[in-house]
Write an enzyme that holds these catalytic residues in place. Structure first.
Site, PDB file in Angstrom:
ATOM      1  CG  HIS A 254      -2.073  -6.713  15.512  1.00  0.00           C
ATOM      2  ND1 HIS A 254      -2.437  -5.936  14.454  1.00  0.00           N
ATOM      3  CD2 HIS A 254      -1.380  -7.749  14.977  1.00  0.00           C
ATOM      4  CE1 HIS A 254      -2.001  -6.467  13.331  1.00  0.00           C
ATOM      5  NE2 HIS A 254      -1.355  -7.589  13.629  1.00  0.00           N
ATOM      6  CE1 TYR A 368       1.761  -9.261   7.395  1.00  0.00           C
ATOM      7  CE2 TYR A 368      -0.336  -8.467   8.230  1.00  0.00           C
ATOM      8  CZ  TYR A 368       0.998  -8.748   8.426  1.00  0.00           C
ATOM      9  OH  TYR A 368       1.570  -8.527   9.640  1.00  0.00           O
TER      10      TYR A 368
END
Ligand code: HEC
Length: 488
Positions: A254, A368
């Protein structure tokens, strides 16, 4: 709630203990949502959600409402007379939210299996809703291209994630990368990221680069430099944004990041939250934000947090998870952003100064691993996305088409997706997405989408690595490869 319901005997395996009085909500489970579904729902709705005693949850027909909240309510409150138990005592709101996301994922998978998306082969025309096009390879031989920009003389600049800036001249990739670009932290999602050419390049020669800058002890943070190209070298380099070393982070994820020049002397850039969710809400940290600086790196006095104690003055918006697409609307001048969400909850946002876009306090996604994150999708003082993609498409780049070769696409937003390997066209009217179309799918992970000065739409693919462009195809082969519309 007075709950005396017992599961119907036809269901056999499930018996729900009657609850005398309302209890506080159960804690979120640490189980994968697929397991929760298998143990609590599969008996009645089928292991593949295709229906058994209970109705199919993947046929896109909803008796009790098609929106997320209605589906959550069905699970929470049940439909006792019809045989759907209430799960508010067994499942936390977070678990129920995760089930809604799971139902959405399974539904989308089912739908995509039933549709033939255009998968343009070399030199094959593809018919889409408004234009026929071919996907023409411009250059191969690149290693993980990340971003594409154009010089006024037609040369193309391409960043390769490992840290090289490449030049493509008249369709030929020059063998030597540009020397003297900054050293990058090339691990995980880090590396050499965006490249942009100053709008007045012909006069000033500035090229802008964003990259993951190595810090102490294996940490890194997105940094911004500009420099000029001279005889194959990046020279006169100036650092425009570099966070204090104490704010660098160790995670390999990220970084963002994209550039937008607003044409009024400002440069916008984005930084992902670096795998530290809470940082996105912390105004003393650069990650999880969209920033605005002057083109020379100085701070505009009218930035929203200038003068706020403890806040970084370059911050323009916050609560942004991993903004990998940033584009300025060609007519309204608004800043639009695409944000890579967790599992579910990819977002399209209109970015306004000083606003909080909510990550990680509110999100439409879950973890996730299938465990729930939060059931909060909205909160006072936090912005809603214009649109969210649940399931995620792994939205990456975004650009408005401003060229002339595809007149009916003018001012539409094109977004690229890594995991779903697709390019979508979004029609935006009055600040809302009124239509989405999947233009093509499954020819590679889409890393960048750029409306080029020569009026085409360029796409950077990872795996196989190449740059291609969409060119008009005058002859349309009948009825083949028509790309279906995606539901917004
Ligand atoms: C005992 C059987 C049974 C179990 C267990 C069960 N369901 Fe249902 N479910 C039903 C039936 C029957 C209906 C149809 C209710 C109606 O007609 O209004 C239904 C309806 C629904 C609906 C609304 C569908 C629509 O068309 O609006 C949703 C959503 C749903 N179930 C989700 C779940 C989930 C998620 C679970 C597991 C946590 C679950 N159900 C467990 C029997 C069951």
């Amino acid at each position: 709630m007075f709950n005396t319901f017992r599961a119907p005997l036809t269901c056999g395996l499930l018996v729900f203990a009657p609850l005398a009085w309302a209890q506080s909500s159960p804690q979120p489970s640490r189980r994968d949502v697929a397991d929760v579904y298998a143990s609590l729902c599969a008996n009645c709705h089928g292991p593949k959600l295709e229906g058994a005693l209970g109705p199919s949850l993947v046929d896109d027909t909803w008796k009790s409402g098609a929106d997320d909240e209605s589906i959550a309510r069905s699970i929470r409150e049940g439909q006792l007379p019809a045989g759907m138990p209430a799960f508010s005592a067994a499942l936390s709101p977070q678990d129920i939210r995760a089930l809604v996301i799971y139902i959405r994922e399974q539904g989308a998978e089912r739908r995509s299996k039933g549709t033939a998306f255009a998968k343009p082969a070399a030199d094959k025309a593809v018919r889409s809703e408004l234009h026929a096009f071919k996907l023409e390879t411009v250059t191969e031989g690149l290693d993980t291209p990340w971003s594409v920009a154009f010089l006024p003389d037609g040369r193309m600049l391409v960043t390769e994630k490992e840290g090289r800036l490449r030049v493509v001249e008249k369709g030929r990739l020059l063998p030597e990368p540009i020397r003297g670009t900054p050293a990058v932290w090339s691990k995980g999602q880090g590396g050499l990221l965006d490249v942009a050419v100053h709008p007045d390049y012909a006069k000033n020669g500035w090229i802008y680069l964003s990259y993951s800058d190595p810090g102490a002890n294996g940490s890194a943070m997105t940094a911004i430099v500009r420099g000029k190209l001279r005889e194959g070298r990046f020279v006169e380099q100036q650092t425009l944004f570099r966070a204090p070393p104490g704010l660098y982070r160790n995670a390999g994820v990220h970084f963002g990041s994209r550039f937008v020049f607003d044409g009024k002397g400002h440069l916008f850039f984005s930084i992902g939250e670096r795998g530290h969710k809470e940082d996105a809400q912390d105004l003393s940290r650069p990650n999880g934000k969209v920033h605005r600086i002057h083109e020379d790196g100085s701070i505009p006095k009218d930035n929203p947090f200038v003068g706020r104690k403890g806040a970084l003055p370059s911050i323009w918006s916050y609560g942004n998870r991993n903004p990998q697409g940033l584009a300025q609307h060609p007519v309204t001048g608004e800043l639009w952003e695409t944000e890579h969400g967790p599992r579910g909850g990819d977002e399209l946002n209109r970015i306004e100064p000083g606003r909080n876009y909510g990550w990680p306090v509110i999100t439409y996604g879950m973890n996730y691993d299938g465990t729930p994150m939060t059931d909060r999708t909205a909160q006072e003082g936090m912005e809603q996305p214009v649109l969210h993609w649940t399931p995620s498409i792994a939205v990456c780049a975004a650009d408005f088409y401003t060229g002339s070769h595809f007149p009916q696409w003018k001012n539409d937003l094109f977004v690229g997706a890594l995991a779903q390997q697709e390019v979508r066209r979004l029609r935006i009217e009055g600040g809302k997405v009124v239509h989405q179309e999947v233009l093509f799918k499954d020819v590679g992970r889409v890393r960048d989408v750029v409306s080029s000065p020569d009026g085409y739409l360029y796409v950077a693919f990872n795996g196989p690595d190449r740059i291609a462009r969409l060119v008009p195809a005058p002859v349309v082969e009948p009825a083949s490869g028509k790309a279906p519309s995606a539901k917004p």
